[in-house]
Design a protein around this motif. Structure first.
Motif, PDB file in Angstrom:
ATOM      1  N   LYS A   1      30.544  37.857  37.926  1.00 48.29           N
ATOM      2  CA  LYS A   1      31.324  37.593  39.447  1.00 48.29           C
ATOM      3  C   LYS A   1      32.835  37.699  39.358  1.00 48.29           C
ATOM      4  CE  LYS A   1      27.942  34.374  41.152  1.00 48.29           C
ATOM      5  NZ  LYS A   1      27.620  32.807  41.799  1.00 48.29           N
ATOM      6  N   PHE A   2      33.311  37.409  38.277  1.00 45.73           N
ATOM      7  CA  PHE A   2      34.810  37.539  37.937  1.00 45.73           C
ATOM      8  C   PHE A   2      34.988  39.178  37.963  1.00 45.73           C
ATOM      9  CE2 PHE A   2      38.264  38.871  35.060  1.00 45.73           C
ATOM     10  CZ  PHE A   2      39.410  37.801  35.768  1.00 45.73           C
ATOM     11  N   ARG A   3      34.335  39.857  37.416  1.00 45.88           N
ATOM     12  CA  ARG A   3      34.522  41.612  37.168  1.00 45.88           C
ATOM     13  C   ARG A   3      34.318  41.878  38.494  1.00 45.88           C
ATOM     14  NH1 ARG A   3      30.658  43.626  32.714  1.00 45.88           N
ATOM     15  NH2 ARG A   3      31.875  45.384  33.067  1.00 45.88           N
ATOM     16  N   ALA A   4      33.129  41.471  39.205  1.00 43.84           N
ATOM     17  CA  ALA A   4      32.762  42.020  40.599  1.00 43.84           C
ATOM     18  C   ALA A   4      33.977  41.678  41.755  1.00 43.84           C
ATOM     19  CB  ALA A   4      31.525  41.775  40.986  1.00 43.84           C
ATOM     20  N   LYS A   5      34.409  40.438  41.613  1.00 50.53           N
ATOM     21  CA  LYS A   5      35.245  40.051  42.870  1.00 50.53           C
ATOM     22  C   LYS A   5      36.736  39.773  42.549  1.00 50.53           C
ATOM     23  CE  LYS A   5      31.205  38.023  44.664  1.00 50.53           C
ATOM     24  NZ  LYS A   5      30.465  36.910  45.399  1.00 50.53           N
ATOM     25  N   ALA A   6      37.042  39.259  41.333  1.00 51.86           N
ATOM     26  CA  ALA A   6      38.345  38.620  40.921  1.00 51.86           C
ATOM     27  C   ALA A   6      39.223  39.789  40.485  1.00 51.86           C
ATOM     28  CB  ALA A   6      38.337  37.687  40.186  1.00 51.86           C
ATOM     29  N   TYR A   7      38.708  40.706  39.533  1.00 53.68           N
ATOM     30  CA  TYR A   7      39.308  41.778  38.844  1.00 53.68           C
ATOM     31  C   TYR A   7      39.607  42.685  39.937  1.00 53.68           C
ATOM     32  CZ  TYR A   7      40.456  45.241  35.432  1.00 53.68           C
ATOM     33  OH  TYR A   7      41.231  46.076  34.424  1.00 53.68           O
ATOM     34  N   PRO A   8      38.848  43.631  40.809  1.00 53.88           N
ATOM     35  CA  PRO A   8      39.381  44.434  41.784  1.00 53.88           C
ATOM     36  C   PRO A   8      40.364  43.724  42.573  1.00 53.88           C
ATOM     37  CG  PRO A   8      37.079  43.977  42.181  1.00 53.88           C
ATOM     38  CD  PRO A   8      37.380  43.311  40.880  1.00 53.88           C
ATOM     39  N   GLU A   9      40.297  42.453  43.041  1.00 56.84           N
ATOM     40  CA  GLU A   9      41.409  42.155  43.709  1.00 56.84           C
ATOM     41  C   GLU A   9      42.635  41.832  43.365  1.00 56.84           C
ATOM     42  OE1 GLU A   9      41.867  37.825  46.512  1.00 56.84           O
ATOM     43  OE2 GLU A   9      39.961  38.184  45.270  1.00 56.84           O
ATOM     44  N   PHE A  10      42.615  41.121  41.810  1.00 52.37           N
ATOM     45  CA  PHE A  10      44.142  40.881  41.486  1.00 52.37           C
ATOM     46  C   PHE A  10      44.489  41.843  40.582  1.00 52.37           C
ATOM     47  CE2 PHE A  10      41.805  36.819  42.014  1.00 52.37           C
ATOM     48  CZ  PHE A  10      42.656  36.410  43.221  1.00 52.37           C
ATOM     49  N   PHE A  11      43.544  42.627  40.082  1.00 52.59           N
ATOM     50  CA  PHE A  11      44.179  43.739  38.998  1.00 52.59           C
ATOM     51  C   PHE A  11      43.948  45.262  39.459  1.00 52.59           C
ATOM     52  CE2 PHE A  11      42.822  40.140  36.442  1.00 52.59           C
ATOM     53  CZ  PHE A  11      44.079  39.743  35.559  1.00 52.59           C
ATOM     54  N   THR A  12      44.753  45.287  40.447  1.00 50.27           N
ATOM     55  CA  THR A  12      44.810  46.628  41.090  1.00 50.27           C
ATOM     56  C   THR A  12      45.579  47.530  40.080  1.00 50.27           C
ATOM     57  OG1 THR A  12      47.102  46.175  42.038  1.00 50.27           O
ATOM     58  CG2 THR A  12      44.981  45.824  43.466  1.00 50.27           C
ATOM     59  N   LYS A  13      45.458  48.831  40.229  1.00 53.94           N
ATOM     60  CA  LYS A  13      46.583  49.750  39.264  1.00 53.94           C
ATOM     61  C   LYS A  13      47.900  49.279  39.319  1.00 53.94           C
ATOM     62  CE  LYS A  13      47.222  54.591  38.493  1.00 53.94           C
ATOM     63  NZ  LYS A  13      46.926  55.892  38.838  1.00 53.94           N
ATOM     64  N   LYS A  14      48.422  49.079  40.336  1.00 55.95           N
ATOM     65  CA  LYS A  14      49.934  48.476  40.449  1.00 55.95           C
ATOM     66  C   LYS A  14      50.209  47.218  39.814  1.00 55.95           C
ATOM     67  CE  LYS A  14      52.977  47.263  44.346  1.00 55.95           C
ATOM     68  NZ  LYS A  14      53.177  47.173  45.600  1.00 55.95           N
ATOM     69  N   ASN A  15      49.575  46.086  39.846  1.00 56.16           N
ATOM     70  CA  ASN A  15      49.308  44.931  39.032  1.00 56.16           C
ATOM     71  C   ASN A  15      49.241  45.246  37.707  1.00 56.16           C
ATOM     72  OD1 ASN A  15      50.173  43.579  41.200  1.00 56.16           O
ATOM     73  ND2 ASN A  15      48.167  42.722  41.649  1.00 56.16           N
ATOM     74  N   ARG A  16      48.205  45.996  37.207  1.00 58.71           N
ATOM     75  CA  ARG A  16      48.025  46.351  35.937  1.00 58.71           C
ATOM     76  C   ARG A  16      49.011  46.854  35.132  1.00 58.71           C
ATOM     77  NH1 ARG A  16      43.028  48.586  37.898  1.00 58.71           N
ATOM     78  NH2 ARG A  16      43.758  50.523  36.895  1.00 58.71           N
ATOM     79  N   ALA A  17      49.595  48.057  35.747  1.00 59.47           N
ATOM     80  CA  ALA A  17      51.056  48.306  35.215  1.00 59.47           C
ATOM     81  C   ALA A  17      51.924  47.350  35.263  1.00 59.47           C
ATOM     82  CB  ALA A  17      51.200  49.791  35.912  1.00 59.47           C
ATOM     83  N   CYS A  18      52.095  46.709  36.074  1.00 60.21           N
ATOM     84  CA  CYS A  18      53.478  45.426  36.234  1.00 60.21           C
ATOM     85  C   CYS A  18      52.838  44.531  34.834  1.00 60.21           C
ATOM     86  CB  CYS A  18      53.254  44.742  37.398  1.00 60.21           C
ATOM     87  SG  CYS A  18      54.495  43.370  37.589  1.00 60.21           S
ATOM     88  N   ILE A  19      51.899  43.985  34.831  1.00 60.03           N
ATOM     89  CA  ILE A  19      51.624  43.159  33.897  1.00 60.03           C
ATOM     90  C   ILE A  19      51.953  43.769  32.327  1.00 60.03           C
ATOM     91  CG2 ILE A  19      49.918  41.787  32.772  1.00 60.03           C
ATOM     92  CD1 ILE A  19      48.419  41.311  35.409  1.00 60.03           C
ATOM     93  N   ARG A  20      51.581  44.905  32.161  1.00 57.65           N
ATOM     94  CA  ARG A  20      51.948  45.561  30.904  1.00 57.65           C
ATOM     95  C   ARG A  20      53.243  45.855  30.691  1.00 57.65           C
ATOM     96  NH1 ARG A  20      48.483  49.643  32.608  1.00 57.65           N
ATOM     97  NH2 ARG A  20      49.969  51.365  32.059  1.00 57.65           N
ATOM     98  N   ARG A  21      54.087  45.760  31.790  1.00 57.81           N
ATOM     99  CA  ARG A  21      55.492  46.032  31.387  1.00 57.81           C
ATOM    100  C   ARG A  21      56.441  44.747  31.674  1.00 57.81           C
ATOM    101  NH1 ARG A  21      55.191  48.680  36.710  1.00 57.81           N
ATOM    102  NH2 ARG A  21      56.406  47.343  38.094  1.00 57.81           N
ATOM    103  N   GLU A  22      56.220  44.090  32.440  1.00 54.24           N
ATOM    104  CA  GLU A  22      56.937  42.706  32.754  1.00 54.24           C
ATOM    105  C   GLU A  22      56.889  41.324  31.452  1.00 54.24           C
ATOM    106  OE1 GLU A  22      59.301  42.311  35.297  1.00 54.24           O
ATOM    107  OE2 GLU A  22      58.618  44.283  35.934  1.00 54.24           O
ATOM    108  N   LYS A  23      58.083  41.179  31.302  1.00 55.75           N
ATOM    109  CA  LYS A  23      58.188  39.992  30.285  1.00 55.75           C
ATOM    110  C   LYS A  23      57.590  38.747  30.608  1.00 55.75           C
ATOM    111  CE  LYS A  23      61.791  37.063  28.096  1.00 55.75           C
ATOM    112  NZ  LYS A  23      61.803  37.084  26.865  1.00 55.75           N
TER     113      LYS A  23
END
Length: 124
Positions: free
Chosen positions: A62-84
């Motif tokens: 359920k996390f993979r189907a619902k939360a992951y696409p909602e919270f881990f957009t391409k923009k957010n994934r890139a941000c988490i990878r670069r932000e302190k």
């Protein structure tokens, strides 16, 4: 007080002990690698379930189907990878790191077995 204000105030006052910082760095390196690969299964494996104690996200599927696409957009994934990540200790004495990305604050909390992704809150 809003989570964003508390987050900003906490980040000005506290510093993580060196051993805790080292443990978190190992965790966040793996988490960021999973995000770079867009590996929702790996991210789910590093997440406290049920996510945010919500039955909508009660297990990894359920996390993979619902939360992951909602919270881990391409923009957010890139941000988490670069932000302190910023450390704080909450009122329940939990060690947390937060990464602020656009309208979200992603929280990672130290549990007995190690760090886990535990929450997304609104950055207001």
């Amino acid at each position: 007080m809003s989570p964003a204000v508390a987050f900003a105030q906490a980040s000005e006052k506290t510093a993580a002990p060196h051993a805790l910082q080292t443990e978190f760095e190992r965790f966040i390196t793996k988490f960021r690698a999973a995000l770079k690969a867009n590996d929702s299964a790996a991210v789910a494996g590093m997440t406290r379930l049920p996510f945010m104690e919500d039955t909508t996200y009660s297990d990894a599927a359920k996390f993979r189907a619902k939360a992951y696409p909602e919270f881990f957009t391409k923009k957010n994934r890139a941000c988490i990878r670069r932000e302190k990540a910023v450390y704080d200790r909450d009122e329940e004495n939990n060690d947390n790191y937060h990464i602020s990305c656009y309208e979200n604050i992603f929280t990672f909390t130290r549990r007995p077995a190690g760090f886990l992704f535990t929450d997304v809150s609104v950055n207001d």
